[in-house]
Design an enzyme around this catalytic site. Structure first.
Site, PDB file in Angstrom:
ATOM      1  N   CYS A  64       7.294  10.872   2.516  1.00 35.17           N
ATOM      2  CA  CYS A  64       7.964  10.074   1.474  1.00 35.17           C
ATOM      3  C   CYS A  64       8.220  10.915   0.231  1.00 35.17           C
ATOM      4  O   CYS A  64       9.285  10.823  -0.383  1.00 35.17           O
ATOM      5  CB  CYS A  64       7.128   8.851   1.127  1.00 35.17           C
ATOM      6  SG  CYS A  64       7.154   7.594   2.421  1.00 35.17           S
ATOM      7  N   CYS A 120       2.891   9.267   0.994  1.00 32.56           N
ATOM      8  CA  CYS A 120       2.616  10.328   1.964  1.00 32.56           C
ATOM      9  C   CYS A 120       3.565  11.510   1.718  1.00 32.56           C
ATOM     10  O   CYS A 120       4.527  11.409   0.964  1.00 32.56           O
ATOM     11  CB  CYS A 120       2.760   9.798   3.392  1.00 32.56           C
ATOM     12  SG  CYS A 120       4.465   9.554   3.942  1.00 32.56           S
ATOM     13  N   ASN A 143       6.653  -1.350   4.497  1.00 31.49           N
ATOM     14  CA  ASN A 143       6.229  -0.548   5.647  1.00 31.49           C
ATOM     15  C   ASN A 143       6.417  -1.363   6.922  1.00 31.49           C
ATOM     16  O   ASN A 143       6.191  -2.570   6.953  1.00 31.49           O
ATOM     17  CB  ASN A 143       4.790  -0.056   5.498  1.00 31.49           C
ATOM     18  CG  ASN A 143       3.766  -1.154   5.318  1.00 31.49           C
ATOM     19  OD1 ASN A 143       3.992  -2.138   4.621  1.00 31.49           O
ATOM     20  ND2 ASN A 143       2.604  -0.985   5.928  1.00 31.49           N
ATOM     21  N   ILE A 144       6.872  -0.676   7.956  1.00 32.12           N
ATOM     22  CA  ILE A 144       7.097  -1.300   9.257  1.00 32.12           C
ATOM     23  C   ILE A 144       6.399  -0.440  10.297  1.00 32.12           C
ATOM     24  O   ILE A 144       6.784   0.707  10.526  1.00 32.12           O
ATOM     25  CB  ILE A 144       8.599  -1.426   9.565  1.00 32.12           C
ATOM     26  CG1 ILE A 144       9.287  -2.262   8.482  1.00 32.12           C
ATOM     27  CG2 ILE A 144       8.811  -2.032  10.954  1.00 32.12           C
ATOM     28  CD1 ILE A 144      10.789  -2.296   8.564  1.00 32.12           C
ATOM     29  N   GLU A 145       5.343  -0.999  10.884  1.00 28.63           N
ATOM     30  CA  GLU A 145       4.555  -0.270  11.870  1.00 28.63           C
ATOM     31  C   GLU A 145       5.097  -0.496  13.274  1.00 28.63           C
ATOM     32  O   GLU A 145       5.915  -1.394  13.510  1.00 28.63           O
ATOM     33  CB  GLU A 145       3.091  -0.716  11.802  1.00 28.63           C
ATOM     34  CG  GLU A 145       2.446  -0.380  10.482  1.00 28.63           C
ATOM     35  CD  GLU A 145       0.999  -0.822  10.387  1.00 28.63           C
ATOM     36  OE1 GLU A 145       0.347  -0.409   9.419  1.00 28.63           O
ATOM     37  OE2 GLU A 145       0.511  -1.573  11.261  1.00 28.63           O
ATOM     38  N   GLU A 180       8.407   3.311   1.015  1.00 26.59           N
ATOM     39  CA  GLU A 180       9.185   4.138   0.097  1.00 26.59           C
ATOM     40  C   GLU A 180      10.468   4.635   0.753  1.00 26.59           C
ATOM     41  O   GLU A 180      11.550   4.581   0.176  1.00 26.59           O
ATOM     42  CB  GLU A 180       8.365   5.343  -0.388  1.00 26.59           C
ATOM     43  CG  GLU A 180       7.093   4.971  -1.130  1.00 26.59           C
ATOM     44  CD  GLU A 180       5.864   4.880  -0.220  1.00 26.59           C
ATOM     45  OE1 GLU A 180       5.919   4.216   0.842  1.00 26.59           O
ATOM     46  OE2 GLU A 180       4.839   5.478  -0.581  1.00 26.59           O
ATOM     47  N   CYS A 235       7.456   4.183   6.367  1.00 25.50           N
ATOM     48  CA  CYS A 235       6.843   3.767   5.105  1.00 25.50           C
ATOM     49  C   CYS A 235       7.815   2.969   4.234  1.00 25.50           C
ATOM     50  O   CYS A 235       9.034   3.102   4.338  1.00 25.50           O
ATOM     51  CB  CYS A 235       6.384   4.993   4.326  1.00 25.50           C
ATOM     52  SG  CYS A 235       5.161   5.999   5.181  1.00 25.50           S
TER      53      CYS A 235
END
Length: 144
Positions: free
Chosen positions: A99, A96, A49-51, A62, A60
């Site tokens: 995804c 989610c 995950n990369i915010e 996935e 996300c």
């Protein structure tokens, strides 16, 4: 029908997801997620995950794993694994909706999705079929 993974393939996929989790960029949520997909030819692609400060731009793990594989020319996957830390009150953390929809584009409905949870050094794995997580995907235009 999807060919079941061997225990060795499953562990290799989960280990790849766990390793990818270490590269998480999650300064806002502090919630690290790693994912790995196994292609039909046995290749494994990972994502984390990369915010972003603009939360809507967060991606996300996935989807990052799937997009990495698709970018390398892969289109069909045998399984997906994801791994997160344990959250109070939850047995596991499922993907989610976004995804799940992306997964339904490339993963067969009966394919396994391994959802692993870290509680300290202990890793607990829950196995679901994609169709359990996404029973009614939007697929009007898909070419399955």
């Amino acid at each position: 029908m999807n060919t079941p993974l061997t225990k060795e393939e499953q562990e290799k996929l989960l280990d790849a997801a766990q390793q990818a989790r270490e590269n998480s960029y999650s300064p806002y949520s502090k919630f690290k997620v790693g994912a790995a997909v196994l292609t039909e030819d046995g290749s494994i692609f990972t994502g984390t995950n990369i915010e972003n400060a603009s939360y809507g731009l967060t991606v996300c793990a996935e989807r990052n794993a799937i997009f990495a594989a698709v970018g390398a020319g892969k289109r069909k996957f045998r399984a997906l694994a994801l791994i997160t830390q344990k959250l109070p009150g939850l047995d596991f953390n499922s993907p989610c909706g976004a995804c799940r929809q992306v997964m339904s584009e490339f993963i067969a409905p009966d394919a396994p999705v391994y959802i692993a949870v870290l509680d300290g050094p202990k890793r607990t794995v829950y196995t679901k079929q994609l169709q359990e997580l996404m029973p009614f995907p939007f697929d009007k235009f898909s070419e399955k």
